[in-house]
Scaffold this motif. Structure first.
Motif, short mmCIF file in Angstrom:
data_model
loop_
_atom_site.label_atom_id
_atom_site.label_comp_id
_atom_site.label_asym_id
_atom_site.label_seq_id
_atom_site.Cartn_x
_atom_site.Cartn_y
_atom_site.Cartn_z
N GLU A 135 0.73 -0.76 -0.06
CA GLU A 135 0.08 -0.03 0.37
C GLU A 135 0.83 1.97 -0.07
OE1 GLU A 135 -3.30 2.40 -0.16
OE2 GLU A 135 -2.76 1.12 -0.44
N ARG A 136 2.00 1.74 0.67
CA ARG A 136 2.83 2.20 0.57
C ARG A 136 3.65 2.18 -0.38
NH1 ARG A 136 4.73 0.41 5.62
NH2 ARG A 136 6.77 -0.43 4.42
N GLN A 137 4.14 1.24 -1.21
CA GLN A 137 4.13 1.19 -2.76
C GLN A 137 3.59 2.02 -3.75
OE1 GLN A 137 7.46 0.88 -3.33
NE2 GLN A 137 7.11 1.99 -4.86
N ARG A 138 2.21 1.21 -3.93
CA ARG A 138 0.91 2.02 -4.10
C ARG A 138 0.98 3.91 -4.31
NH1 ARG A 138 -3.72 4.54 -4.63
NH2 ARG A 138 -3.85 3.50 -2.01
N ARG A 139 0.76 3.88 -2.84
CA ARG A 139 0.87 5.41 -2.46
C ARG A 139 2.10 6.45 -3.48
NH1 ARG A 139 -0.75 4.07 2.35
NH2 ARG A 139 0.90 4.42 3.09
N LEU A 140 3.02 5.94 -3.40
CA LEU A 140 3.92 6.19 -3.35
C LEU A 140 4.22 6.68 -5.24
CD1 LEU A 140 7.16 7.59 -3.18
CD2 LEU A 140 7.92 5.66 -3.30
N ASP A 141 4.23 5.74 -5.69
CA ASP A 141 4.31 5.40 -7.42
C ASP A 141 3.33 6.26 -7.51
OD1 ASP A 141 5.30 3.07 -7.54
OD2 ASP A 141 4.19 1.41 -7.83
N ASP A 142 1.53 6.33 -6.99
CA ASP A 142 0.56 7.88 -7.61
C ASP A 142 1.17 8.88 -7.29
OD1 ASP A 142 -1.32 5.55 -7.80
OD2 ASP A 142 -2.20 5.28 -5.90
N ALA A 143 1.97 8.82 -6.23
CA ALA A 143 2.83 10.23 -6.30
C ALA A 143 3.36 11.19 -7.17
CB ALA A 143 2.94 10.69 -4.88
N VAL A 144 4.63 10.29 -7.98
CA VAL A 144 5.01 10.02 -8.79
C VAL A 144 4.66 9.96 -9.60
CG1 VAL A 144 7.38 8.52 -9.79
CG2 VAL A 144 7.10 8.78 -7.60
N ALA A 145 3.90 9.36 -10.73
CA ALA A 145 3.05 9.17 -11.35
C ALA A 145 2.67 11.17 -11.79
CB ALA A 145 1.48 8.21 -11.61
N THR A 146 1.59 11.12 -10.50
CA THR A 146 1.19 12.95 -10.34
C THR A 146 2.14 13.96 -10.60
OG1 THR A 146 -0.86 11.95 -8.96
CG2 THR A 146 0.16 14.40 -9.34
N ARG A 147 2.77 13.71 -10.59
CA ARG A 147 4.74 14.64 -10.23
C ARG A 147 4.98 14.33 -11.78
NH1 ARG A 147 6.59 19.15 -10.74
NH2 ARG A 147 8.62 19.53 -10.24
N VAL A 148 5.30 13.22 -12.47
CA VAL A 148 5.04 12.70 -13.61
C VAL A 148 5.10 14.05 -14.75
CG1 VAL A 148 6.20 11.74 -15.49
CG2 VAL A 148 7.23 11.06 -13.32
N ASP A 149 3.31 13.18 -14.24
CA ASP A 149 2.39 14.21 -15.31
C ASP A 149 2.41 15.49 -15.20
OD1 ASP A 149 1.86 11.71 -16.15
OD2 ASP A 149 -0.54 11.60 -14.73
N GLU A 150 2.59 16.57 -14.36
CA GLU A 150 2.70 17.94 -14.11
C GLU A 150 4.19 18.53 -14.60
OE1 GLU A 150 2.48 17.90 -9.44
OE2 GLU A 150 0.67 17.73 -9.85
#
Length: 180
Positions: free
Chosen positions: A73-88
């Motif tokens: 779950e921690r890794q999923r949240r981190l992956d989501d945050a990274v994906a959001t930052r990359v998109d930005e």
């Protein structure tokens, strides 16, 4: 001519099957602890010496936490945050800058504004700053010496830190956030 039967083959096959069966049974015994009986429960503690019937308090229940599920779950949240930052970051870059982010370039010079023939030969510009402005790379490579005998840009930790800071600042000024 009739084919001959081998008389010794059948006992050999039977012996091999018996050996496999012994190995399977041995593995099963080792896996189960050698018994079909449930494990014995610990006996209750003896009564208190003074004769009082004291019962040890039962341990408080601990929440059942699955460490693997928690880490996932921690890794999923981190992956989501990274994906959001990359998109930005990508949303703020034009096409040329996006392509530039795919590049990792070797840069020449011990400071960002030092003119070096290596930059001119490989990037058609003189300085590291001009290389960043022209190509907007996703990364740069520092080196001690090149294959062509060029002097590299690694001198000492303080100089490497200063050069790295200069590159980050120049990239930020260009709006190339991936190097910052």
């Amino acid at each position: 001519m009739t084919p001959r039967r081998r008389r010794g083959a059948l006992p050999l096959v039977a012996a091999a099957l018996a050996a496999v069966a012994v190995l399977v049974v041995a593995a099963a015994v080792a896996f189960t602890g050698g018994t079909d009986e449930p494990t014995a429960k610990a006996s209750s503690p003896p009564p208190d010496v003074a004769g009082a019937d004291l019962v040890a308090p039962s341990p408080s229940p601990t929440p059942s936490v699955d460490p693997v599920a928690e880490a996932a779950e921690r890794q999923r949240r981190l992956d989501d945050a990274v994906a959001t930052r990359v998109d930005e970051v990508l949303a703020g870059l034009d096409r040329d800058a996006r392509v530039g982010q795919l590049l990792t370039l070797t840069v020449y010079g011990s400071t960002i504004d030092e003119s070096h023939s290596g930059n001119a030969a490989t990037h058609d510009v003189d300085t590291i700053r001009a290389t960043l402005e022209r190509w907007q790379p996703g990364g740069v490579v520092f080196f001690n010496t090149s294959d062509h005998g060029e002097t590299g840009n690694l001198r000492d930790p303080a100089q490497i830190r200063a050069l790295t800071d200069e590159i980050h600042a120049a990239s930020s000024a260009l709006g190339v956030a991936a190097l910052t």
